[in-house]
Design a protein around this motif. Structure first.
Motif, PDB file in Angstrom:
ATOM      1  N   TYR A 184       0.838  -1.205   0.000  1.00  0.00           N
ATOM      2  CA  TYR A 184       0.000   0.000   0.000  1.00  0.00           C
ATOM      3  C   TYR A 184       0.870   1.250   0.000  1.00  0.00           C
ATOM      4  O   TYR A 184       0.673   2.163   0.811  1.00  0.00           O
ATOM      5  CB  TYR A 184      -0.927   0.002   1.221  1.00  0.00           C
ATOM      6  CG  TYR A 184      -1.825  -1.219   1.307  1.00  0.00           C
ATOM      7  CD1 TYR A 184      -3.000  -1.300   0.559  1.00  0.00           C
ATOM      8  CD2 TYR A 184      -1.480  -2.296   2.120  1.00  0.00           C
ATOM      9  CE1 TYR A 184      -3.815  -2.418   0.637  1.00  0.00           C
ATOM     10  CE2 TYR A 184      -2.294  -3.419   2.202  1.00  0.00           C
ATOM     11  CZ  TYR A 184      -3.462  -3.472   1.457  1.00  0.00           C
ATOM     12  OH  TYR A 184      -4.276  -4.582   1.528  1.00  0.00           O
ATOM     13  N   ALA A 185       1.834   1.294  -0.900  1.00  0.00           N
ATOM     14  CA  ALA A 185       2.757   2.423  -0.970  1.00  0.00           C
ATOM     15  C   ALA A 185       2.002   3.743  -1.137  1.00  0.00           C
ATOM     16  O   ALA A 185       1.097   3.867  -1.974  1.00  0.00           O
ATOM     17  CB  ALA A 185       3.727   2.227  -2.135  1.00  0.00           C
ATOM     18  N   GLY A 186       2.369   4.725  -0.326  1.00  0.00           N
ATOM     19  CA  GLY A 186       1.739   6.032  -0.378  1.00  0.00           C
ATOM     20  C   GLY A 186       0.493   6.151   0.474  1.00  0.00           C
ATOM     21  O   GLY A 186      -0.040   7.246   0.657  1.00  0.00           O
ATOM     22  N   LYS A 187       0.014   5.040   1.003  1.00  0.00           N
ATOM     23  CA  LYS A 187      -1.201   5.042   1.831  1.00  0.00           C
ATOM     24  C   LYS A 187      -0.924   4.394   3.183  1.00  0.00           C
ATOM     25  O   LYS A 187      -1.839   3.879   3.831  1.00  0.00           O
ATOM     26  CB  LYS A 187      -2.317   4.287   1.113  1.00  0.00           C
ATOM     27  CG  LYS A 187      -2.677   4.866  -0.254  1.00  0.00           C
ATOM     28  CD  LYS A 187      -3.653   3.962  -1.002  1.00  0.00           C
ATOM     29  CE  LYS A 187      -4.979   3.845  -0.282  1.00  0.00           C
ATOM     30  NZ  LYS A 187      -5.953   3.024  -1.059  1.00  0.00           N
ATOM     31  N   GLU A 188       0.344   4.433   3.607  1.00  0.00           N
ATOM     32  CA  GLU A 188       0.736   3.712   4.819  1.00  0.00           C
ATOM     33  C   GLU A 188      -0.065   4.134   6.045  1.00  0.00           C
ATOM     34  O   GLU A 188      -0.566   3.279   6.791  1.00  0.00           O
ATOM     35  CB  GLU A 188       2.239   3.917   5.092  1.00  0.00           C
ATOM     36  CG  GLU A 188       3.154   3.164   4.136  1.00  0.00           C
ATOM     37  CD  GLU A 188       3.464   3.955   2.877  1.00  0.00           C
ATOM     38  OE1 GLU A 188       4.339   3.524   2.104  1.00  0.00           O
ATOM     39  OE2 GLU A 188       2.829   5.023   2.684  1.00  0.00           O
ATOM     40  N   ALA A 189      -0.170   5.435   6.295  1.00  0.00           N
ATOM     41  CA  ALA A 189      -0.852   5.913   7.499  1.00  0.00           C
ATOM     42  C   ALA A 189      -2.330   5.533   7.467  1.00  0.00           C
ATOM     43  O   ALA A 189      -2.898   5.100   8.482  1.00  0.00           O
ATOM     44  CB  ALA A 189      -0.696   7.429   7.627  1.00  0.00           C
ATOM     45  N   GLU A 190      -2.941   5.680   6.307  1.00  0.00           N
ATOM     46  CA  GLU A 190      -4.369   5.355   6.167  1.00  0.00           C
ATOM     47  C   GLU A 190      -4.617   3.873   6.428  1.00  0.00           C
ATOM     48  O   GLU A 190      -5.552   3.500   7.159  1.00  0.00           O
ATOM     49  CB  GLU A 190      -4.841   5.730   4.759  1.00  0.00           C
ATOM     50  CG  GLU A 190      -6.275   5.319   4.451  1.00  0.00           C
ATOM     51  CD  GLU A 190      -6.632   5.537   2.982  1.00  0.00           C
ATOM     52  OE1 GLU A 190      -7.656   4.972   2.546  1.00  0.00           O
ATOM     53  OE2 GLU A 190      -5.885   6.255   2.295  1.00  0.00           O
ATOM     54  N   ILE A 191      -3.795   3.016   5.840  1.00  0.00           N
ATOM     55  CA  ILE A 191      -3.981   1.574   5.993  1.00  0.00           C
ATOM     56  C   ILE A 191      -3.672   1.139   7.421  1.00  0.00           C
ATOM     57  O   ILE A 191      -4.383   0.295   7.991  1.00  0.00           O
ATOM     58  CB  ILE A 191      -3.102   0.800   4.993  1.00  0.00           C
ATOM     59  CG1 ILE A 191      -3.537   1.127   3.559  1.00  0.00           C
ATOM     60  CG2 ILE A 191      -3.184  -0.692   5.251  1.00  0.00           C
ATOM     61  CD1 ILE A 191      -4.981   0.760   3.236  1.00  0.00           C
ATOM     62  N   PHE A 192      -2.628   1.717   8.021  1.00  0.00           N
ATOM     63  CA  PHE A 192      -2.298   1.372   9.402  1.00  0.00           C
ATOM     64  C   PHE A 192      -3.468   1.694  10.321  1.00  0.00           C
ATOM     65  O   PHE A 192      -3.840   0.888  11.192  1.00  0.00           O
ATOM     66  CB  PHE A 192      -1.052   2.113   9.863  1.00  0.00           C
ATOM     67  CG  PHE A 192      -0.631   1.762  11.266  1.00  0.00           C
ATOM     68  CD1 PHE A 192       0.177   0.657  11.488  1.00  0.00           C
ATOM     69  CD2 PHE A 192      -1.042   2.515  12.353  1.00  0.00           C
ATOM     70  CE1 PHE A 192       0.567   0.312  12.784  1.00  0.00           C
ATOM     71  CE2 PHE A 192      -0.666   2.171  13.641  1.00  0.00           C
ATOM     72  CZ  PHE A 192       0.143   1.070  13.856  1.00  0.00           C
ATOM     73  N   ASP A 193      -4.069   2.855  10.135  1.00  0.00           N
ATOM     74  CA  ASP A 193      -5.214   3.250  10.960  1.00  0.00           C
ATOM     75  C   ASP A 193      -6.400   2.315  10.735  1.00  0.00           C
ATOM     76  O   ASP A 193      -7.075   1.907  11.686  1.00  0.00           O
ATOM     77  CB  ASP A 193      -5.608   4.695  10.629  1.00  0.00           C
ATOM     78  CG  ASP A 193      -6.732   5.202  11.521  1.00  0.00           C
ATOM     79  OD1 ASP A 193      -6.527   5.270  12.742  1.00  0.00           O
ATOM     80  OD2 ASP A 193      -7.819   5.506  10.990  1.00  0.00           O
ATOM     81  N   LYS A 194      -6.625   1.953   9.483  1.00  0.00           N
ATOM     82  CA  LYS A 194      -7.731   1.054   9.159  1.00  0.00           C
ATOM     83  C   LYS A 194      -7.533  -0.322   9.782  1.00  0.00           C
ATOM     84  O   LYS A 194      -8.463  -0.900  10.371  1.00  0.00           O
ATOM     85  CB  LYS A 194      -7.862   0.924   7.639  1.00  0.00           C
ATOM     86  CG  LYS A 194      -8.988  -0.005   7.182  1.00  0.00           C
ATOM     87  CD  LYS A 194      -9.050  -0.078   5.667  1.00  0.00           C
ATOM     88  CE  LYS A 194     -10.151  -1.039   5.208  1.00  0.00           C
ATOM     89  NZ  LYS A 194     -10.204  -1.105   3.725  1.00  0.00           N
ATOM     90  N   LEU A 195      -6.324  -0.844   9.671  1.00  0.00           N
ATOM     91  CA  LEU A 195      -6.037  -2.157  10.236  1.00  0.00           C
ATOM     92  C   LEU A 195      -6.096  -2.129  11.760  1.00  0.00           C
ATOM     93  O   LEU A 195      -6.528  -3.099  12.393  1.00  0.00           O
ATOM     94  CB  LEU A 195      -4.659  -2.639   9.776  1.00  0.00           C
ATOM     95  CG  LEU A 195      -4.501  -2.902   8.274  1.00  0.00           C
ATOM     96  CD1 LEU A 195      -3.087  -3.381   7.962  1.00  0.00           C
ATOM     97  CD2 LEU A 195      -5.523  -3.931   7.790  1.00  0.00           C
ATOM     98  N   SER A 196      -5.662  -1.030  12.346  1.00  0.00           N
ATOM     99  CA  SER A 196      -5.723  -0.900  13.804  1.00  0.00           C
ATOM    100  C   SER A 196      -7.158  -0.930  14.297  1.00  0.00           C
ATOM    101  O   SER A 196      -7.489  -1.604  15.271  1.00  0.00           O
ATOM    102  CB  SER A 196      -5.047   0.400  14.256  1.00  0.00           C
ATOM    103  OG  SER A 196      -3.678   0.406  13.923  1.00  0.00           O
ATOM    104  N   LYS A 197      -8.024  -0.204  13.596  1.00  0.00           N
ATOM    105  CA  LYS A 197      -9.419  -0.094  14.031  1.00  0.00           C
ATOM    106  C   LYS A 197     -10.257  -1.316  13.689  1.00  0.00           C
ATOM    107  O   LYS A 197     -11.413  -1.408  14.107  1.00  0.00           O
ATOM    108  CB  LYS A 197     -10.045   1.162  13.408  1.00  0.00           C
ATOM    109  CG  LYS A 197      -9.484   2.462  13.983  1.00  0.00           C
ATOM    110  CD  LYS A 197     -10.085   3.689  13.334  1.00  0.00           C
ATOM    111  CE  LYS A 197      -9.525   4.958  13.960  1.00  0.00           C
ATOM    112  NZ  LYS A 197     -10.031   6.193  13.280  1.00  0.00           N
ATOM    113  N   SER A 198      -9.688  -2.264  12.939  1.00  0.00           N
ATOM    114  CA  SER A 198     -10.439  -3.490  12.638  1.00  0.00           C
ATOM    115  C   SER A 198     -10.582  -4.371  13.879  1.00  0.00           C
ATOM    116  O   SER A 198     -11.427  -5.249  13.930  1.00  0.00           O
ATOM    117  CB  SER A 198      -9.773  -4.272  11.506  1.00  0.00           C
ATOM    118  OG  SER A 198      -8.513  -4.772  11.905  1.00  0.00           O
ATOM    119  N   GLN A 199      -9.739  -4.132  14.899  1.00  0.00           N
ATOM    120  CA  GLN A 199      -9.929  -4.777  16.192  1.00  0.00           C
ATOM    121  C   GLN A 199     -10.898  -3.932  17.008  1.00  0.00           C
ATOM    122  O   GLN A 199     -10.692  -2.718  17.135  1.00  0.00           O
ATOM    123  CB  GLN A 199      -8.605  -4.913  16.949  1.00  0.00           C
ATOM    124  CG  GLN A 199      -7.705  -6.034  16.465  1.00  0.00           C
ATOM    125  CD  GLN A 199      -6.948  -5.721  15.195  1.00  0.00           C
ATOM    126  OE1 GLN A 199      -6.786  -6.570  14.363  1.00  0.00           O
ATOM    127  NE2 GLN A 199      -6.487  -4.495  15.032  1.00  0.00           N
TER     128      GLN A 199
END
Length: 255
Positions: free
Chosen positions: A198-213
């Motif tokens: 997910y190059a260029g979208k690291e912060a967005e994806i990290f936040d999304k994956l974090s909130k999936s819990q």
């Protein structure tokens, strides 16, 4: 409580993330730690962390767990084994019709065959001793459907089933076998995975994956290591044939 003094513990994939946290904690609790790791530099970093924190005994071995000849050679060098933690594994993104045969085979060889190879090498030693503990690292992907994780889910489903099989087959030999199923845990592996896919979208994806819990964050390696310590300790002597989700509520509360 939870002392591993005098125990010989083999930990695969002990060079980083969850494996490193387990290796450091087990050493702190008195185990002689044997780290099996493909990346020798990562293994050295784990050894340095162990030696910096406590007066412990730890050894690292460079080994491809998918290669049975290498595994048997290393386990013969190790000798006595009281605890085996099958932690080594790799991830993959893809559905059934987008996963190449090459990738499917690679995931199987490392995640499934790798665990089998270590079981094959260690169980005879534990049987001879009349005691032993096996801990396999499964995943929530073995229990619930995760989007685009076909091959990875396959491999962790196999680990879950292998855990039950080993627990049943070796109960009379004094060997316990359990598994842990983490949800997403924040490790360097996760950061590299996000950067690669997910190059260029690291912060967005990290936040999304974090909130999936449902708990709102990823787990920490130390939190998985604490569960591993309990399950491998004498205090868990009545526990075998079980899987323990450490998942921030993912399985039961993710409605």
């Amino acid at each position: 409580m939870f002392s591993l003094k005098g125990k010989s513990a083999v930990i695969t994939g002990g060079g980083s993330g969850i494996g490193r946290a387990i290796s450091v904690l087990f050493a702190k609790q008195g185990a002689v730690v044997h780290i099996i790791e493909l990346n020798s530099d990562a293994a050295t970093e784990t050894l340095n962390e162990i030696n910096d924190g406590v007066n412990a005994e730890a050894v690292a071995y460079s080994c491809d767990v998918s290669n049975q000849t290498q595994v048997l050679d290393i386990f013969n060098k190790i000798g006595n084994i009281d605890i085996l933690v099958n932690n080594a594994g790799i991830a993959h993104i893809g559905k059934a019709d987008t996963t190449s045969e090459e990738d499917f085979t690679k995931i199987f060889n490392v995640n499934v065959k790798g665990a089998y190879n270590c079981l094959y090498a260690s169980l005879p030693v534990m049987k001879k001793n009349g005691a032993g503990v096996v801990l396999n690292m499964a995943s929530i992907a073995a229990i619930v459907g995760i989007t685009d994780r076909f091959a990875y889910s396959m491999s962790k489903g196999a680990i879950y089933a292998m855990t039950l099989s080993v627990a049943r087959d070796y109960m009379a030999d004094g060997i316990r076998c359990n598994s842990i199923s983490p949800a997403r845990v924040h490790t360097p592996f996760v950061d590299g995975f996000i950067a690669k896919n997910y190059a260029g979208k690291e912060a967005e994806i990290f936040d999304k994956l974090s909130k999936s819990q449902p708990i709102g964050r990823m787990g920490a390696p130390d939190e998985i290591a604490s569960m591993a310590l309990y399950l491998c300790s004498d205090e868990a002597g009545f526990i075998t044939g079980n899987d323990y989700p450490v998942d921030g509520g993912f399985i039961k509360l993710n409605n």
